[in-house]
Design a protein around this motif. Structure first.
Motif, PDB file in Angstrom:
ATOM      1  N   PHE B  41     -45.916-103.779 -33.653  1.00 18.27           N
ATOM      2  CA  PHE B  41     -44.668-103.677 -34.401  1.00 18.27           C
ATOM      3  C   PHE B  41     -44.803-102.789 -35.631  1.00 18.27           C
ATOM      4  O   PHE B  41     -43.961-101.936 -35.897  1.00 18.27           O
ATOM      5  N   ILE B  42     -45.880-102.981 -36.381  1.00 22.89           N
ATOM      6  CA  ILE B  42     -46.047-102.246 -37.635  1.00 22.89           C
ATOM      7  C   ILE B  42     -46.047-100.728 -37.393  1.00 22.89           C
ATOM      8  O   ILE B  42     -45.270-100.001 -38.018  1.00 22.89           O
ATOM      9  N   PRO B  43     -46.876-100.224 -36.450  1.00 19.52           N
ATOM     10  CA  PRO B  43     -46.817 -98.771 -36.217  1.00 19.52           C
ATOM     11  C   PRO B  43     -45.442 -98.294 -35.770  1.00 19.52           C
ATOM     12  O   PRO B  43     -45.009 -97.210 -36.183  1.00 19.52           O
ATOM     13  N   ILE B  44     -44.745 -99.089 -34.964  1.00 14.96           N
ATOM     14  CA  ILE B  44     -43.410 -98.670 -34.527  1.00 14.96           C
ATOM     15  C   ILE B  44     -42.501 -98.495 -35.727  1.00 14.96           C
ATOM     16  O   ILE B  44     -41.816 -97.482 -35.878  1.00 14.96           O
ATOM     17  N   VAL B  45     -42.542 -99.483 -36.627  1.00 16.85           N
ATOM     18  CA  VAL B  45     -41.657 -99.408 -37.797  1.00 16.85           C
ATOM     19  C   VAL B  45     -42.084 -98.270 -38.718  1.00 16.85           C
ATOM     20  O   VAL B  45     -41.243 -97.516 -39.224  1.00 16.85           O
ATOM     21  N   ILE B  46     -43.395 -98.121 -38.897  1.00 19.14           N
ATOM     22  CA  ILE B  46     -43.859 -97.037 -39.776  1.00 19.14           C
ATOM     23  C   ILE B  46     -43.436 -95.688 -39.203  1.00 19.14           C
ATOM     24  O   ILE B  46     -42.900 -94.835 -39.911  1.00 19.14           O
ATOM     25  N   PHE B  51     -40.328 -90.867 -39.445  1.00 16.91           N
ATOM     26  CA  PHE B  51     -39.472 -89.865 -38.798  1.00 16.91           C
ATOM     27  C   PHE B  51     -38.126 -89.771 -39.492  1.00 16.91           C
ATOM     28  O   PHE B  51     -37.553 -88.698 -39.639  1.00 16.91           O
ATOM     29  N   MET B  52     -37.627 -90.944 -39.912  1.00 23.12           N
ATOM     30  CA  MET B  52     -36.336 -90.987 -40.593  1.00 23.12           C
ATOM     31  C   MET B  52     -36.355 -90.113 -41.834  1.00 23.12           C
ATOM     32  O   MET B  52     -35.392 -89.413 -42.136  1.00 23.12           O
ATOM     33  N   VAL B  53     -37.472 -90.209 -42.558  1.00 23.71           N
ATOM     34  CA  VAL B  53     -37.559 -89.475 -43.813  1.00 23.71           C
ATOM     35  C   VAL B  53     -37.931 -88.019 -43.559  1.00 23.71           C
ATOM     36  O   VAL B  53     -37.274 -87.090 -44.031  1.00 23.71           O
TER      37      VAL B  53
ATOM     38  N   LYS C 345     -39.061 -97.790 -23.090  1.00 23.46           N
ATOM     39  CA  LYS C 345     -37.849 -97.255 -23.713  1.00 23.46           C
ATOM     40  C   LYS C 345     -38.007 -97.137 -25.219  1.00 23.46           C
ATOM     41  O   LYS C 345     -37.628 -96.128 -25.812  1.00 23.46           O
ATOM     42  N   VAL C 346     -38.581 -98.164 -25.847  1.00 23.15           N
ATOM     43  CA  VAL C 346     -38.731 -98.119 -27.314  1.00 23.15           C
ATOM     44  C   VAL C 346     -39.563 -96.909 -27.711  1.00 23.15           C
ATOM     45  O   VAL C 346     -39.205 -96.144 -28.621  1.00 23.15           O
ATOM     46  N   PHE C 347     -40.673 -96.692 -27.002  1.00 21.74           N
ATOM     47  CA  PHE C 347     -41.526 -95.545 -27.355  1.00 21.74           C
ATOM     48  C   PHE C 347     -40.779 -94.237 -27.152  1.00 21.74           C
ATOM     49  O   PHE C 347     -40.884 -93.309 -27.952  1.00 21.74           O
ATOM     50  N   ASN C 348     -39.994 -94.156 -26.073  1.00 22.62           N
ATOM     51  CA  ASN C 348     -39.270 -92.919 -25.813  1.00 22.62           C
ATOM     52  C   ASN C 348     -38.227 -92.628 -26.889  1.00 22.62           C
ATOM     53  O   ASN C 348     -38.016 -91.482 -27.250  1.00 22.62           O
ATOM     54  N   TRP C 349     -37.590 -93.681 -27.393  1.00 23.92           N
ATOM     55  CA  TRP C 349     -36.592 -93.442 -28.442  1.00 23.92           C
ATOM     56  C   TRP C 349     -37.250 -92.896 -29.699  1.00 23.92           C
ATOM     57  O   TRP C 349     -36.728 -92.000 -30.354  1.00 23.92           O
ATOM     58  N   LEU C 350     -38.432 -93.467 -30.019  1.00 24.32           N
ATOM     59  CA  LEU C 350     -39.146 -92.951 -31.190  1.00 24.32           C
ATOM     60  C   LEU C 350     -39.541 -91.501 -30.954  1.00 24.32           C
ATOM     61  O   LEU C 350     -39.418 -90.654 -31.845  1.00 24.32           O
ATOM     62  N   GLY C 351     -40.011 -91.216 -29.747  1.00 25.46           N
ATOM     63  CA  GLY C 351     -40.405 -89.845 -29.408  1.00 25.46           C
ATOM     64  C   GLY C 351     -39.246 -88.872 -29.556  1.00 25.46           C
ATOM     65  O   GLY C 351     -39.446 -87.698 -29.867  1.00 25.46           O
ATOM     66  N   THR C 352     -38.027 -89.376 -29.347  1.00 24.03           N
ATOM     67  CA  THR C 352     -36.863 -88.499 -29.470  1.00 24.03           C
ATOM     68  C   THR C 352     -36.658 -88.041 -30.916  1.00 24.03           C
ATOM     69  O   THR C 352     -36.253 -86.914 -31.178  1.00 24.03           O
ATOM     70  N   ALA C 369     -31.563 -99.860 -36.623  1.00 24.43           N
ATOM     71  CA  ALA C 369     -31.630-101.320 -36.769  1.00 24.43           C
ATOM     72  C   ALA C 369     -31.876-101.953 -35.405  1.00 24.43           C
ATOM     73  O   ALA C 369     -32.653-102.901 -35.277  1.00 24.43           O
ATOM     74  N   PHE C 370     -31.230-101.402 -34.378  1.00 21.80           N
ATOM     75  CA  PHE C 370     -31.440-101.926 -33.026  1.00 21.80           C
ATOM     76  C   PHE C 370     -32.911-101.871 -32.661  1.00 21.80           C
ATOM     77  O   PHE C 370     -33.479-102.842 -32.163  1.00 21.80           O
ATOM     78  N   ILE C 371     -33.541-100.717 -32.894  1.00 29.30           N
ATOM     79  CA  ILE C 371     -34.942-100.581 -32.476  1.00 29.30           C
ATOM     80  C   ILE C 371     -35.801-101.626 -33.180  1.00 29.30           C
ATOM     81  O   ILE C 371     -36.632-102.289 -32.556  1.00 29.30           O
ATOM     82  N   PHE C 372     -35.556-101.812 -34.468  1.00 24.58           N
ATOM     83  CA  PHE C 372     -36.311-102.803 -35.233  1.00 24.58           C
ATOM     84  C   PHE C 372     -36.103-104.202 -34.644  1.00 24.58           C
ATOM     85  O   PHE C 372     -37.052-104.909 -34.315  1.00 24.58           O
TER      86      PHE C 372
END
Lengths: 384, 328, 560, 139
Positions: B41-46, B51-53, C345-352, C369-372
């Protein structure tokens, strides 16, 4: 970029883009071979007749998929309870008249034939044959229901009711006062009278269209009563017979002709008990579950075969029987309504080789109803 | 008593105190999954925030519009979680088998669940109690049965749970490792007073357990006391109030009716007396009160109560008229 | 045009003032809506209906949380009596599941968008589509009836034998569910046929937007699973009418069989709820990152995989209900297969997002917020899929928190994101972006505050569906109640932002976000026949030719 | 059956010659009648075999005959043999999902059948030895 599409060849991609729906009501000549002008039978959002036909057909097959899964719930219940209490099914199927089941199977198969023939007729634009075949299908459906009415009313009369309402079967039990068969016949009788009036009316005004519609309707009304008559003959006409369960469940192979199903049931159930007792598991229950433990009264103790002849056992079988055949009968009635609609459309000569989707799709539905009966017949009537 | 019931947060933020052998396996797997989750979870959020920033839309910056595709990366994030999932499944299944396979030589207790009471019957001497008493360091086996609807037997401190299904025997075993009083919940929704179907389980040392069982089989001498004793133990208490005038539980209140005419569901009236009470106990359907038509939900006590026990119950109900005191 | 600014700030009113012709003003009068065959109007009517149901369900949710502020150890002093509380939580569940979440994305957004995204004029069977809507309304009426009669207190799962003997209006509720089921079936059937037979030239399977893939997968589940729910509730109704005994232990039936029947539908139904939400997120992530979706095929395949695997795992709702041990273990193993496609899917969205141009506007904030939230929901599913931990967590608040993270943190948040994303297209009005972002932030904080404490509650042993609780749980419950209030406030703000835009919003340009799918090529709102000229079907995620035009505040596709 | 099939193909190509558009395939009458009489014959067969006590084989045989009949109806009357493959996939998938449903539910039922309460008035403690668990405890 150009990508090959599944339906690209020879068709204008968006034939009528600017037109709104109301503008689409093109003059209908019934033979719309012109792809650039939507005939009345082609909905505005479809490009051509084949797309409309394919869509309708896929939609119907998907609907049949849902129907199969809908019935699967009841098949599942059947398998589970048969698996758990096989002796109940042996006891109870003796009360079902396999002759009636076989006749109904034949009637339904014949209606399937006429329905398939009707589809052929609609494709070849043979209006007379089409109306005739649809009428025959409707008649068979009515006959099926007629036979079914005899079957149901007979069972209700002697207390073979689902679940909680099941009455334990005793020899020389008094017959119910109510004549269920007459009650079931009321609505068909009224309808037949209406159809008769309609037919007379169509003769009076000498309208070919109305005659084409009224004829099959009247015939189907009569077919219902033919079915009732046929059912009564096969049921042995023994509504005044000596005992409740009737004498229909002959099982000559077992060597006791005219055996009382009760006696038979006792024998088979006892056999089952003995067989299973060896394995250390007793399948025998006094009554249902824990909540029911006051249910057995003095009178009930005198009932033959009380181990399976009660609400929790035989009653459950009849629950499954009525659910399956009842839902099936509802489908037959639904089918009759849409076939009537088809007869009206066919009498107006609406169908032809480019537009026969409704006949084809109703046909698919009708065959599925047949398909389900093909399984119901052996499962309920034959396998003991 | 209260200080015993309140859980001790100092024993851990997540779990209630561990009081059976199951706790070790369950807690281990729970924390393992917790950490695996955090590591994912932590790496996903980080990454998300980074990326957001970093790639945010702003004047003077334009990212690449091209779609990306990276097969090795995609295979990695498909395969690695798969193996982790397989490990979690395996650990869980092993723990489950431990819970499912009942050891030989157990202390047997029968569990009767009914709306909205637990009743426990001990095989040693046939004692019954509404609180579950258990000896420490023994394998306990419960044989459970429901008299009406679905219930579920759950002791958080033991990490043990199993539904109690009418029409079936369900079994549950565990091995308590610590003395004390723990909560016992019903976790399968069972109707109006589902949330009051709570009792306690008390784990005792061997001697205390023996003494407790002996004490349990002794019914009080006084007939009214004995009636009250039965009222509390025979699942009457869950539905019928005895104390507050006119309080309407799932079943009619015992108060304020003795000797009076009460209306029945079938339209007739009957005097609320010894006979009526006895009929109600033995054949509740026959004596269903108006306004309580589905009193069929009350099981018959035919064969479950001895005549003198019924007499005691009658005496208890009758005693309520003189001095109402709501039993707590 | 070189300076890429937020489209919001530069939106200018359309230069030509002549009243535009679109589906909303195509015809007027009550009947023009009530009897419409236009998928867009049907979608809008669904939208109004499900938002009303959501409001109703939300009121019940707040009632639950307010009631649980106190431990209610004395039931007679509590705000709601036990019986009322049971009706409130049942209606909350049943309304949210059957009337809101299941139709939310497919029936409302799907109806509006599917034909436009596909480039067709309508769905395959417009009459059937209207019919499904009226079936939905009938279902709503049945539920309203239960509300005003004796309520319903069985829990949304209708477990037997309690539902057989319950004194509440179970018949009406089951018939309502039966009817809603057929509404759902017909919607799914319609979409499958539309996608299969009506794609225009150029729209091959792999040129379809991922939202359509998700809706297609959803429709497969709707067609295959929902009939079983139909027969299940029909048998349950018969059980009450004539006592057939199949699920009634008093008549030798078996309650666990009911659970098998029920979950054969209701587990796949979970994917009916979440799959379209995933489809929305795929669209949102790529459009607002102005970047092609990462691993298009994997996302498309994983949608279908989730739909099919979803049928194999229903037993994980029954781990403690006394299934045979072997069945239990098999179901647990199968359960873990579903986790993998979701993770992909979650990883792919981040990759996008990587190397894209991420516009932080309202829909995107909701998507993030959804992804979180969905990641938390998915990961906590691991605790429940593993058998030994599930023995402890089953039927506790942990489960409640888990499925709210998936259903609400997932589906609802994605639905809101999608609603904000397509709102300009649907209504032709732009909303206030800052206020939208504020609503997303409040929803996010409130949501986590509501449901994170519930994980702890569940692990500590708090059973679900309790009107009262032992005192040690009070602090966590109060935290959760405060969160629920915050969440309610956030949703209120979101609703006000949308309402405000209807009356005071600027006119929406054709393509305010820079999407490359077909719905952004028709005007906002779309004309009656969707496209004034045949759309050119291209890659739905090709953002290389999408350019911003500062004058109109709209993006457009550069001609090559 | 293969014979019939090839005949049909001929029949259809013949029909195309009559100027029907591409998607209408009228079934020849002789084929409809053949299928009908085959179905009727199978019905007689299944009723006939029910006269004999074949034990467990009876279920298998009855269902086998029923399945052949159902196959005939689907293939010919419902025209599936000449239909788009997607329709066949749809109906087959429904059967697959039905078997999944039945399969899992039955698998569970086999496991718990022996834990059902047969004698509700019996003493619970007498039955305190579980019998039905498929996971046998170590001997």
């Amino acid at each position: 970029m150009k990508i090959e599409s599944p339906r690209q060849q020879g068709r204008h991609p968006f034939p009528k883009f600017q037109k709104t729906m109301t503008e689409v009501a093109a003059p209908a000549d019934g033979h719309g071979h012109d792809h650039h002008d939507h005939p009345s039978w082609l909905a505005h959002h479809f490009d051509d007749a084949e797309q409309q036909y394919d869509s309708g057909k896929l939609g119907m097959w998907l609907f049949l998929v849902t129907e199969v899964l809908f019935f699967s719930g009841m098949f599942c219940a059947y398998v589970l309870y048969r698996n758990r209490n096989p002796e109940v099914f042996e006891f109870c199927s003796a009360f079902l008249n396999e002759k009636l089941g076989a006749i109904n199977t034949g009637v339904l198969l014949f209606s399937s034939l006429t329905m398939a023939w009707a589809v052929r007729a609609s494709q070849l634009k043979q209006t007379k044959i089409l109306v005739g075949m649809l009428g025959a299908t409707l008649g068979c459906a009515a006959m099926f229901l007629g036979v079914k009415s005899v079957e149901y009313s007979h069972k209700w009369g002697i207390g073979l009711l689902p679940g909680r309402y099941y009455v334990a079967q005793v020899e020389n039990a008094p017959h119910a006062e109510t004549n269920y068969l007459q009650m079931l016949c009321v609505i068909p009788a009224i309808l037949s009278a209406v159809f008769l009036l309609y037919y007379v009316y169509s003769l009076v005004i000498a309208s070919k269209f109305h005659q084409r519609v009224a004829g099959p309707l009247l015939v189907s009304g009569l077919c219902f009563f033919a079915g009732v008559g046929l059912g009564n003959i096969l049921e042995g006409g023994e509504h005044h017979d000596e005992h409740g369960a009737g004498s229909h469940a002959h099982d000559d192979a077992h060597g006791h002709a005219h055996a009382d199903p009760l006696v038979q049931g006792v024998a088979t159930a006892e056999k089952a008990t003995v067989e299973t007792a060896d394995e250390g598991i007793s399948f025998v229950k006094t009554s249902g579950g824990p909540v029911n433990d006051v249910a057995v009264t003095k009178e009930e103790e005198g009932i033959p075969n009380s181990k399976v002849n009660n609400q929790g056992m035989a009653g459950l079988f009849f629950s499954i029987y009525y659910c399956m055949t009842g839902v099936h009968a509802v489908h037959i009635i639904g089918g009759m309504l849409v076939i009537t609609w088809l007869i009206v459309k066919a009498s107006r000569e609406e169908f032809h080789s480019e537009y026969f989707g409704p006949v084809d799709n109703v046909g698919l539905y009708w065959h599925l109803v047949d398909f389900i009966w093909i399984y119901l017949f052996p499962l309920l009537y034959l396998i003991t | 008593m209260n200080s015993l019931i309140l859980a001790d947060i100092s024993e851990g933020f997540w779990f209630p105190p561990a009081a059976s052998t199951f706790a070790k396996q369950v807690d281990f797997l729970y924390y393992a999954i917790l950490w695996i989750s955090i590591i994912f979870f932590i790496p996903i959020v980080i990454a998300m925030i980074y990326f957001m920033v970093k790639y945010r839309q702003r004047p003077g910056y334009k990212g690449s519009p091209e779609a990306l595709h990276n097969t090795p990366l995609e295979i990695t994030w498909t395969v690695v979680p798969s193996f982790i999932a397989i490990w979690i499944f395996w650990e869980g299944a092993v723990g489950y088998l431990d819970m499912a396979i009942i050891p030989d030589d157990t202390v047997d207790v029968a569990v009767y669940a009914a709306k909205w009471n637990w009743n426990f019957k001990y095989k040693e001497n046939g004692a019954e109690s509404p609180i579950l008493y258990l000896p420490i360091d023994k394998d306990i086996k419960l044989t459970m049965q429901s008299k009406d609807v679905l219930h579920s037997f759950f002791i958080p401190a033991f990490r043990a749970k199993r539904d109690v299904v009418p029409g079936r025997y369900h079994y549950l075993w565990f091995h308590p490792t610590r003395e004390g009083v723990f909560d016992l919940f019903c976790t399968e929704y069972c109707g109006d007073n589902h949330s009051t179907m709570i009792t306690k389980v008390q784990v005792l040392s061997d001697e205390k357990y023996k003494a407790k069982l002996a004490e349990l089989v002794k019914e009080p001498e006084d007939i009214v006391e004995r009636g009250k004793w039965l009222y509390e133990r025979k699942a009457c208490k869950g539905c019928h109030y005895a104390g507050t005038e006119g309080a309407k539980g799932p079943g009619p209140s015992y108060n304020g009716s003795w000797g009076k005419k009460v209306p029945l569901a079938n339209g007739t009236e009957v005097t609320f007396d010894e006979n009526y009470v006895k009929t109600s106990i033995l054949n509740p359907m026959e004596a269903a009160r108006k306004g309580y038509e589905t009193a069929s939900a009350m099981p018959s006590y035919k064969g479950q109560l001895k005549d003198e026990q019924i007499d005691a119950l009658i005496a208890f109900i009758r005693s309520l008229e003189s001095g109402p005191a709501r039993p707590k | 045009m070189s300076a890429v600014t937020s489209p919001m700030t530069t939106t200018v009113a359309s230069p030509d003032k002549s009243p535009e012709h679109h589906y909303l003003n195509h015809s007027s009068g009550f009947l023009s809506w009530a009897l419409t065959l236009d998928h867009k109007r049907i979608g809008m009517m669904y939208l109004a209906g499900i938002l009303f149901s959501f409001f109703l369900g939300g009121v019940f949710a707040l009632a639950i949380r307010i009631h649980l502020w106190n431990p209610n150890l004395d039931p007679e002093a509590a705000w709601l009596s036990n019986a009322t509380y049971n009706r409130v939580f049942t209606l909350h569940g049943a309304i949210m599941v059957f009337l809101f979440i299941i139709p939310s994305v497919p029936a409302a957004l799907g109806n509006f968008l599917l034909p436009i995204m596909l480039g067709t004029k309508d769905v395959a069977f417009p009459r059937l589509n209207l019919g499904s809507f009226y079936l939905w309304v009938t279902g709503l009426l049945f539920f309203t009836y239960t509300l005003f009669s004796s309520g319903i207190d069985t829990g949304w799962t209708f477990y037997t034998p309690y539902s057989i003997e319950s004194k509440s209006a179970v018949e009406a509720a089951t018939l309502g569910v039966f009817i809603l089921g057929f509404s759902s079936i017909f919607t799914g059937l319609n979409f499958i046929v539309t996608i299969n037979t009506m794609r225009p030239p150029g729209m091959t399977w792999f040129k379809m937007p991922l939202f359509l893939w998700a809706v297609y997968a959803t429709s497969i589940i709707q067609v295959l699973a929902t009939p079983v729910l139909g027969i299940t509730v029909l048998l349950l109704a018969l059980e009450r009418f004539i006592g057939i005994g199949i699920f009634d232990p008093a008549l030798n039936g078996d309650p666990v069989t009911f659970q098998h029947f029920f979950w054969f539908y209701s587990h796949p139904a979970v994917y009916i709820m979440i799959l379209p939400a995933m489809g929305i997120i795929s669209e949102l992530m790529s459009v607002h990152s102005h970047k092609g979706i990462f691993g298009y095929r994997m996302i498309a395949y994983s949608s279908i995989a989730i739909a099919l695997f979803g049928f194999l795992v229903w037993g994980h709702h029954m781990f403690t209900s006394g299934m045979a041990d072997v069945t239990t273990i098999v179901f647990s193993a199968l359960t873990f297969t579903v986790s993998i496609p979701s993770a992909i899917k979650v990883f792919n969205w981040l990759g996008t997002m990587y190397q894209g141009t991420v516009a932080l506007n309202t829909p995107m904030i909701y998507a993030l917020a959804f992804i979180f939230l969905f990641t938390i929901g998915g990961l906590t599913g691991l605790f429940l899929g593993a058998l030994s931990t599930d023995m402890h967590l089953h039927d506790t608040y942990f489960v409640v928190a888990h499925f709210h993270y998936v259903m609400m943190g997932g589906t609802l948040v994605a639905f809101l994101g999608g609603l904000f994303h397509w709102w300009p297209k649907m209504t032709g009005k732009m909303f206030n972006d800052t206020a939208g972002i504020l609503s997303a932030a409040i929803v996010f904080v409130g949501f986590n505050l509501t449901f994170l404490p519930q994980f702890v509650l569940g692990t500590r042993g708090m059973p679900r569906r309790y009107a009262s609780y032992v005192r040690e749980f009070q602090q966590l419950h109060q935290l959760s109640t405060i969160g629920a209030m915050t969440l309610g406030l956030g949703l209120l703000v979101a609703g006000l932002v949308l309402l405000h835009s209807l009356f005071y919003g600027k006119k929406a340009p054709m393509n305010p976000w820079g999407g490359a799918t077909l719905e952004w090529e028709c005007s906002s709102p779309p004309p009656h026949d969707n496209f004034s000229s045949p759309p050119t079907v291209g890659d739905p995620y090709d953002f290389t030719s999408v350019e911003y035009d500062g004058k109109t505040g709209s993006y457009f596709k550069k001609k090559k | 059956m293969a014979d019939t099939h090839s005949h049909t193909a001929d029949a259809h190509s013949g029909d195309h010659g009559h100027g029907h558009s591409g998607f209408s395939h009228p079934m020849p009458i002789w084929m409809l009648l053949t299928v009908f009489f085959a179905l009727l014959g199978l019905t007689f067969l299944t009723v006939f075999q029910a006269q004999f006590d074949l034990g467990n084989m009876e279920i298998v045989l009855s269902l086998l005959i029923a399945t052949i009949k159902a196959g005939l109806v689907i293939a010919f009357f419902m025209h599936l043999l000449w239909d788009k493959p997607l329709n066949a996939i749809a109906i087959l998938s429904s059967l697959i999902f039905v078997s999944l449903f039945l399969g899992f539910t039955l698998m569970d039922a086999q496991g718990y059948n022996e834990r059902l309460i047969m004698d509700p008035n019996g003493d619970l403690l007498e039955r305190s030895q579980p019998k039905g668990s498929l996971v046998k405890k170590s001997e």
